[in-house]
Scaffold this motif. Sequence first.
Motif, short mmCIF file in Angstrom:
data_model
loop_
_atom_site.label_atom_id
_atom_site.label_comp_id
_atom_site.label_asym_id
_atom_site.label_seq_id
_atom_site.Cartn_x
_atom_site.Cartn_y
_atom_site.Cartn_z
N LYS A 297 0.85 -1.22 0.00
CA LYS A 297 0.00 0.00 0.00
C LYS A 297 0.87 1.25 0.00
N ALA A 298 1.92 1.22 0.83
CA ALA A 298 2.81 2.38 0.93
C ALA A 298 3.51 2.64 -0.40
N VAL A 299 3.94 1.57 -1.07
CA VAL A 299 4.60 1.73 -2.37
C VAL A 299 3.61 2.35 -3.36
N ALA A 300 2.38 1.82 -3.38
CA ALA A 300 1.37 2.30 -4.34
C ALA A 300 1.06 3.77 -4.14
N GLN A 301 1.23 4.24 -2.90
CA GLN A 301 0.91 5.64 -2.61
C GLN A 301 2.07 6.60 -2.87
N CYS A 302 3.24 6.06 -3.19
CA CYS A 302 4.39 6.95 -3.46
C CYS A 302 4.11 7.74 -4.74
N ASN A 303 4.58 8.97 -4.70
CA ASN A 303 4.42 9.87 -5.83
C ASN A 303 4.99 9.25 -7.11
N GLY A 304 4.16 9.18 -8.16
CA GLY A 304 4.65 8.72 -9.46
C GLY A 304 4.63 7.21 -9.63
N VAL A 305 4.26 6.47 -8.60
CA VAL A 305 4.23 5.00 -8.71
C VAL A 305 2.86 4.57 -9.24
N GLN A 306 2.87 3.65 -10.19
CA GLN A 306 1.61 3.11 -10.71
C GLN A 306 1.59 1.60 -10.57
N VAL A 307 0.39 1.06 -10.40
CA VAL A 307 0.26 -0.40 -10.36
C VAL A 307 0.20 -0.90 -11.81
N LEU A 308 1.16 -1.75 -12.18
CA LEU A 308 1.19 -2.27 -13.54
C LEU A 308 0.35 -3.54 -13.67
N ALA A 309 0.46 -4.41 -12.67
CA ALA A 309 -0.24 -5.70 -12.78
C ALA A 309 -0.49 -6.26 -11.39
#
Lengths: 498, 498
Positions: A354-366
Amino acid sequence: MENYAAGLSGLSFIAGQWQSEQQQVFHAFCPARNEDMATPFYNASLQDVESACASAERAFIAYRGTSYQQRSEFLHAIADEIEALGDELLNTTHLETNLSLARLQGERGRTMNQLRAFADALADNLAPLHLHYHDAGEPNRTPLPKPDTTLRFLPLGPVAVFGASNFPYAFSTLGGDTAAALAAGCPVIVKSHPAHPGTSELMTRAIAKAISRCQMPEGTFAMLQGTDHSIAHQLVSAKQIKAVGFTGSLTVAKALMSTIHSREEVIPFYGELGAINPQVILPQALASARNLGQQLCASLLMGHGQFCTSPGLWLVPTHDSDELIAAVREHIGDAPSDTLLSPSIIDAYERDTKAVAQCNGVQVLAQGHKSAPFHAQAQVFTCSAEGFINTPMLHQEVFGPAALIVHYDDEQQLLRVIDALEGQLTASIFGEQAQYQPLIERLSYKVGRLIYGQMPTGVEVCQSMNHGGPYPAATDVRSTSVGLEAMRRFLRPLCVQR
Amino acid sequence: MENYAAGLSGLSFIAGQWQSEQQQVFHAFCPARNEDMATPFYNASLQDVESACASAERAFIAYRGTSYQQRSEFLHAIADEIEALGDELLNTTHLETNLSLARLQGERGRTMNQLRAFADALADNLAPLHLHYHDAGEPNRTPLPKPDTTLRFLPLGPVAVFGASNFPYAFSTLGGDTAAALAAGCPVIVKSHPAHPGTSELMTRAIAKAISRCQMPEGTFAMLQGTDHSIAHQLVSAKQIKAVGFTGSLTVAKALMSTIHSREEVIPFYGELGAINPQVILPQALASARNLGQQLCASLLMGHGQFCTSPGLWLVPTHDSDELIAAVREHIGDAPSDTLLSPSIIDAYERDTKAVAQCNGVQVLAQGHKSAPFHAQAQVFTCSAEGFINTPMLHQEVFGPAALIVHYDDEQQLLRVIDALEGQLTASIFGEQAQYQPLIERLSYKVGRLIYGQMPTGVEVCQSMNHGGPYPAATDVRSTSVGLEAMRRFLRPLCVQR
C-alpha cells in the motif's frame, strides 16, 4: 490435524535433554488454513538459555578436540538421520509454512548436500579451504634467526544461530550457519523460528540421534523454542557465545546488534537480511522480451516471493519495452492466489505494498489473483528513474510477491539509479554488456553476487558461492552464509611458532 | 634542536595537498630531554576530516581499478622513497621516541620488508593468498543446471588507520594496516600519533612522492595530525570509511568502538590492544635457569618494555626456581635507567606499578636503576598463583618494563592460572611439553600466537604469522595485523555467476 508430526513434545533441547520451564506455550500456525495447530510448544525460559550456554561451553572443550574425521562422520550421520525422517518432516513443514512439497523436497536435498559438502571437506583435511600455511625456519639467518611458523585455525566457541521462517531447512535449525559452525568445531545453540516449531523439533531429534550415535558431547547442539524476544537477547548477551548467525529482518538484526554491542567482548554478528536484488535489463535484452518477462515473473513468484534473493527491482529501458511490459502484465495477471508464511508477514506485505502504491509517481502495472482475505496478491509497480532515486521508501525490500519496474532513459540515468542503491545480495544483468563495463564495475561494489543472464533465485552450494553483501543486505560484508567458505565465519587463526 | 628534520610544515596531508585550518598547534615531545620541540604541528579540523574522507571516496573509484602490477609498483616506490629519506628519518624518530637508532633501523627494515612482501604478492597475482575460487558450470545437470561461479575479492573502500606510539614505523603511518589496505585497493586516511608527528610527516612526504611518481589518484592517502580526540571520532563516523585499523590502548579502542556502533552501517574495527603475554616455565626448563632468566629480562627490557608482545607474566614453578629468581634479580638490578615514549606513558607506568605493588601478596623482587625523575624504572614483582587468580588488577597490562612472576605449585594450579587469563597476543612455553598437552591445548585458545622455547618480542613478517588474539588482546580475533593475511581485513568476497 492430519499429517502434522505425531508425538511432538513441544520442548526445547538443552544439554542433551528435552526440557523447559514450561511457563507459557505457543502454537504453530497453519497458513493455508489460517489457523493455529493444536500441539503446544513451550517457551524456553531465561534459565533454559543459561543452561544451554553453560552446557555448550563445557561441550566446546571436548568437541573442539574431535578429529576432522570424527566431525565428518557426525555431519554425515546428521544428514542420514534427517533423511530417515522421510515424509513426516516434509508434511509437517508443509503444514507450518505452506511451501509446496516439491519445493521442500528440493530444499531438503540442498541442505543435505551442504552438510555433506562440509563433511567431505573435513574428510579431505579442509585442504580445499587453504586453512594451513607454513614458513620454514632459518636458524642461521642474520641478523636474527627466522622462526618456524605454522598458521592453523581454531573454532571460535559456542555459536548462536537464529533460523529464518522462509527457508525452514536451508536457513534454519540445520541451515548453513549450523552446518558451518559444527564443521568448524563450534557447539551450536539454535533459537528456532516460531513459524515452524514442529520442523525444528524433528530436525533436533535427528541431530540428537546423530550426537548419540557418534558419541559427541552433550551440549554440542541445543535448540530453544520460543516467541519471547527476551530469550534471544539473553542468548546473544551470554559470555559463552562467541559468534551469532542470523537470517531475518533488518529491524530484528538491529535490535540484536544493539545488545551485542553492549557486551564487554564484542563478537561477530553475521546477519543476512534481504535485498531488492536489482535486475538490470540492458537494451539488447529486449530482443527476447517475452521470454525475459516470463522468467522475471517466474523468479518473483517462486515461493510466492519469499526468497531473500527475490527480484524486487527491475531496471528497464523506457523505450521499446512494450513487449516486456505486456508479458509482465500477462504473467502477473495469471499469478495464483496464495498465503504467505505467517499472519505478520501478510500484514507487513499489505502495509508495504500500500505504501509503495501511494508513493508519488508510482503506478500499479499488474496484479495477481486474490481468492481469500488472508492471501497475498502478486503485484508489480512502475515508476521513473528520478522517482525511484528520490523516494527512499522504494529502496526498501517488500517481502513477498511484489516488484517495482523502474524505467531509465539512458546509460547515465541507469548509472545514477545504481549509485543510489543500498547494498544488495545479488544483481542480475541481461543483454550485451560490452559498452557497459564501467557501469557493471560500479554495480559489483553494491552486491555480494553479480549474475550474468540468470535469475537471482536459487543459491548454488559450492566453494565459490557468496551469499551476503554490503549493508543492509548483510551486517558483515566479509562473509558468506552459503558454501564452504562459510566455515571461516566460525574460525580464527593461531600461529604456532617453534 | 639538532637532527630534527628541517623544513617540516606541521600540516596535514589531504587530497594531495598539505593543508589545515591551522586553528591550534601542538609540539612533538623529546622524551630524552623531557621537553617539547620547537616545530609547531597543526591540529586537523573537522573540515579537514570531511575533506579527506570525500577525497578518499573519489580516489577509491580510480584506485580500485588499478592493476595488481600497478599497485605492486606503487608499494615498491613508497619503500624506495622512505629509504631515500635516509638518516633524517631515523634521527627525527629517535628524537621523538627515544628509541635507539639501531632499533629504529631494524624496525624500518622490517616495515620496508612488509611493504615489499605485499608488493611481491600483488605481482604474483595474489596467488599466495588463495583469493580466487572457480566452480565450472554444468549446463546439463538435472534437475537444475549448475551455474559457472567465480569467487573474487574486492577492496572494502576507504580505511582509517590509527598509528601507535611504540612502533613509529611498523604500526604507524605506514605500518601493517596502511600497507595491507593500499595493497588491497583501499585508500587510507591515517590519524597519525601525536607522539611522533615529524616522523609521520616525513613518511607522508615519501608516500606523496610515490603517489605522484606512480600517478595514483590524489586522495589515495591522507594523513591527519592532531591531539584532539574529536577528529578521531569524526573520522570513524564518516560514511565513506569502510574499515578501521587501530593499534593502542583498550580505553581508546572502546571509545572508538562506541562511536562505530552508533553508525548506521557497522564497519570492521581491527584494534590491536596489548597483552601480558604469559611465559610458561615448565619444571624441566629450570635446568637452564640462568640462561632463561637472562633471556626473559632481555626480552622484557627490549624497547624499555614498550613492545605489545612484551613478556609481562612469568609462570614459574614454586620449587627449584631459586636460580631463575637470582638471575632475574641480577639482570633487572643492572637494568639501565631510561624514559618512555611520552610523559603520559610515564605517568601511567608509575600509577600502574604502584597499584601492582600494593596488591595483597605482591612483592617487589627486583628494580632497575632510576637516574632521572622522568625515567621509568624496570621492576619485577612476584605473587602466588592464588593471589594472581583472585586479583583482576594483576591480569591487566602494565605498559613499560614491568613483569610479574607467578609461582605455581603443580600442573593443576598452573591450569587454573591459565584458565583465569584473558585473551593474549602471545604465550611462550619453555621446557619439556609431553605431559602438558591438555594444558597447552587450553592455552592455545587464549592466544593469537603460541611460541615454543622462544621469547615473544619480535613478530616475523611472513604468511603464517598471526598478530592478534582473543579479546581484549584484540577486538577482532579473526584477523591478523601482521603478514600477508592482513590483506583479508580490507577485502570482501564477490561471486560472479554466469
